[in-house]
Design an enzyme around this catalytic site. Structure first.
Site, PDB file in Angstrom:
ATOM      1  N   GLY A 137       7.240  -5.471  -5.359  1.00  0.00           N
ATOM      2  CA  GLY A 137       5.868  -5.036  -5.611  1.00  0.00           C
ATOM      3  C   GLY A 137       5.793  -3.586  -6.041  1.00  0.00           C
ATOM      4  O   GLY A 137       6.424  -2.712  -5.434  1.00  0.00           O
ATOM      5  N   GLY A 188       2.898  -1.810  -6.202  1.00  0.00           N
ATOM      6  CA  GLY A 188       1.624  -1.228  -5.800  1.00  0.00           C
ATOM      7  C   GLY A 188       1.857   0.193  -5.321  1.00  0.00           C
ATOM      8  O   GLY A 188       2.899   0.802  -5.604  1.00  0.00           O
ATOM      9  N   VAL A 206       7.918 -13.029  -7.398  1.00  0.00           N
ATOM     10  CA  VAL A 206       8.665 -13.403  -6.199  1.00  0.00           C
ATOM     11  C   VAL A 206       8.202 -14.777  -5.739  1.00  0.00           C
ATOM     12  O   VAL A 206       7.010 -15.032  -5.601  1.00  0.00           O
ATOM     13  CB  VAL A 206       8.462 -12.366  -5.074  1.00  0.00           C
ATOM     14  CG1 VAL A 206       9.234 -12.765  -3.823  1.00  0.00           C
ATOM     15  CG2 VAL A 206       8.873 -10.977  -5.543  1.00  0.00           C
ATOM     16  N   GLU A 234     -18.523   0.332  -3.574  1.00  0.00           N
ATOM     17  CA  GLU A 234     -18.180   1.024  -4.818  1.00  0.00           C
ATOM     18  C   GLU A 234     -18.470   0.142  -6.032  1.00  0.00           C
ATOM     19  O   GLU A 234     -18.944   0.628  -7.062  1.00  0.00           O
ATOM     20  CB  GLU A 234     -16.710   1.449  -4.800  1.00  0.00           C
ATOM     21  CG  GLU A 234     -16.432   2.549  -3.783  1.00  0.00           C
ATOM     22  CD  GLU A 234     -15.077   3.212  -3.971  1.00  0.00           C
ATOM     23  OE1 GLU A 234     -15.011   4.455  -3.835  1.00  0.00           O
ATOM     24  OE2 GLU A 234     -14.095   2.504  -4.261  1.00  0.00           O
ATOM     25  N   ASP A 236      -0.551  -3.577   2.346  1.00  0.00           N
ATOM     26  CA  ASP A 236      -1.320  -4.709   2.854  1.00  0.00           C
ATOM     27  C   ASP A 236      -0.487  -5.665   3.693  1.00  0.00           C
ATOM     28  O   ASP A 236      -1.024  -6.437   4.478  1.00  0.00           O
ATOM     29  CB  ASP A 236      -1.928  -5.506   1.690  1.00  0.00           C
ATOM     30  CG  ASP A 236      -2.995  -4.727   0.931  1.00  0.00           C
ATOM     31  OD1 ASP A 236      -3.535  -3.763   1.509  1.00  0.00           O
ATOM     32  OD2 ASP A 236      -3.293  -5.086  -0.214  1.00  0.00           O
ATOM     33  N   GLN A 257      -4.160   5.413   0.753  1.00  0.00           N
ATOM     34  CA  GLN A 257      -3.688   6.620   1.434  1.00  0.00           C
ATOM     35  C   GLN A 257      -2.587   6.300   2.436  1.00  0.00           C
ATOM     36  O   GLN A 257      -1.555   6.988   2.491  1.00  0.00           O
ATOM     37  CB  GLN A 257      -4.880   7.285   2.135  1.00  0.00           C
ATOM     38  CG  GLN A 257      -4.573   8.581   2.813  1.00  0.00           C
ATOM     39  CD  GLN A 257      -5.791   9.228   3.468  1.00  0.00           C
ATOM     40  OE1 GLN A 257      -5.649  10.178   4.227  1.00  0.00           O
ATOM     41  NE2 GLN A 257      -6.970   8.715   3.201  1.00  0.00           N
TER      42      GLN A 257
END
Length: 396
Positions: A11, A13, A82, A170, A297, A314
């Protein structure tokens, strides 16, 4: 270990890409064989996706080519999906082959958490990738075109956002900026457009400062948003949603932002999970697997008070710093570092020129908070790609 140790990162990310970038800086040549696996050839900035989803920005601004971020002499990039993780065999099964590893970093990202609500998977849209936000943007525009052909179908102009967390709030801020332009473009009466935000928790932005939550709701209500707080969605249907109180809201557009769970492949691999996440040890490793690190996550990290931290960009970036340090330390036989989360502040956008946030102990809102949001975005761009990426992607 006689041969060079193999590190596989799953990943690209926030956790995966920052780990790869840190490793290429900290490892010497031929000290380790590092492979980064990702299904796309780009890294996308998840915290930016609400804008292209609403149509207020180009999806291209939310993605960065992976090959422009990594040093191909130090990191092998494999574009593949994957399929399976086999920790007992120290192997990862990809669509196009198999990778063996000595150290594994799992940063595969999460999946929408539907809480078992019937119809959400089938009928709701979710903001989770570049392709998904392209679809949402085009879907929203299409509803205005459909309404011009069928002016009795007010459900085409009714937009429901499930969940009033950061993503939901948002996205609503951007959608309400976009709607007046779409009304003008398609010659639609703005008073016919309805935007609902439905949240099961007793407040919007759960856990956020109440004063700032009130300000945020006020801003969005002034843009035409109807909040239904402490109201659960009982079912999502092809015609809209049915609420727990029996009310039905007809809508051709339901966007679900109500939460993320871990990746199903972790359960399939036999790891012990909670809602698809692995409760990692102090060094970010999977229990019982000293060579498997879990980020973002897919990981579960608890605060000193015993509450799980929300999986934010963060925390993923801070995890990547510790993970990369520990990988290098493991290879060199040095001491591992424990992970301690330090909040740098949180800012939520409410649309153009509006935001709320807490930076340190200071509350910020309005235009100042919106500037802070841009500064945070640009700081991340600088971290992964330096000044050239800031100049290309970062803008006010």
């Amino acid at each position: 270990m006689s041969r060079i140790p193999r590190i596989v990162i799953l990943g690209a990310g926030y956790g995966g890409i920052v780990t790869a970038i840190r490793l290429q800086k900290e490892l010497n040549y031929n000290e380790a064989d590092v492979t980064l696996v990702n299904k796309h050839d780009y890294h996308y900035i998840t915290t930016h996706l609400h804008m292209p989803a609403a149509g207020t920005d180009n999806p291209e601004n939310a993605r960065v080519s992976i090959l422009k971020l990594i040093d191909e002499f130090k990191i092998d990039f494999v574009k593949s999906t994957v399929v399976q993780i086999r920790p007992q065999e120290k192997k990862v099964i990809l669509e196009e082959g198999t990778l063996s590893y000595d150290y594994l970093v799992i940063g595969l990202g999460g999946e929408p958490e539907t809480f078992g609500i019937p119809g959400l998977k089938e009928y709701a849209l979710s903001i989770r990738s570049i392709n998904s936000v392209r679809f949402i943007r085009e879907h929203i525009e299409y509803q205005f075109a459909r309404f011009k052909r069928e002016p009795n179908r007010l459900d085409y102009l009714t937009f429901i956002v499930g969940g009033a967390g950061f993503t939901g709030i948002e996205f609503i801020g951007e959608v309400t900026d976009r709607i007046p332009k779409l009304c003008k473009e398609y010659d639609v009466d703005p008073s016919l457009v309805k935007v609902y935000n439905i949240e099961a928790a007793p407040t919007a932005l759960p856990g956020f400062d109440p004063e700032l939550v009130e300000y945020a709701m006020g801003v969005l209500q002034s843009k035409g948003v109807t909040f239904k707080i402490a109201t659960a969605i009982k079912e999502c249907t092809p015609d809209g949603v049915i609420l727990a109180n029996g009310e039905e809201i007809k809508s051709a557009t339901v966007v679900w932002t109500g939460g993320i769970r871990g990746n199903h492949m972790l359960d399939d691999a036999g790891f012990e999970t909670m809602r698809g996440r692995i409760k990692v040890d102090e060094n970010l490793r999977a229990p019982g697997h000293d060579n498997v690190y879990v980020l973002g996550d897919c990981s579960l990290v608890f605060s000193p008070e015993g509450r799980p931290y929300p999986p934010t960009a963060q925390i993923s970036i801070q995890q990547a710093d510790v993970c990369s340090h520990n990988l290098v330390a493991s290879i060199r036989g040095e001491k591992l570092k424990g992970f301690t989360y330090e909040s740098k502040g949180t800012v939520a956008s409410l649309g153009r020129g509006e935001a709320i946030g807490i930076v340190g102990s200071r509350k910020v809102k309005g235009g100042m908070a919106a500037i802070m949001k841009k500064v945070i975005d640009m700081r991340y761009l600088y971290m992964i790609g330096g000044i050239p990426l800031v100049l290309k992607k970062g803008r006010f």
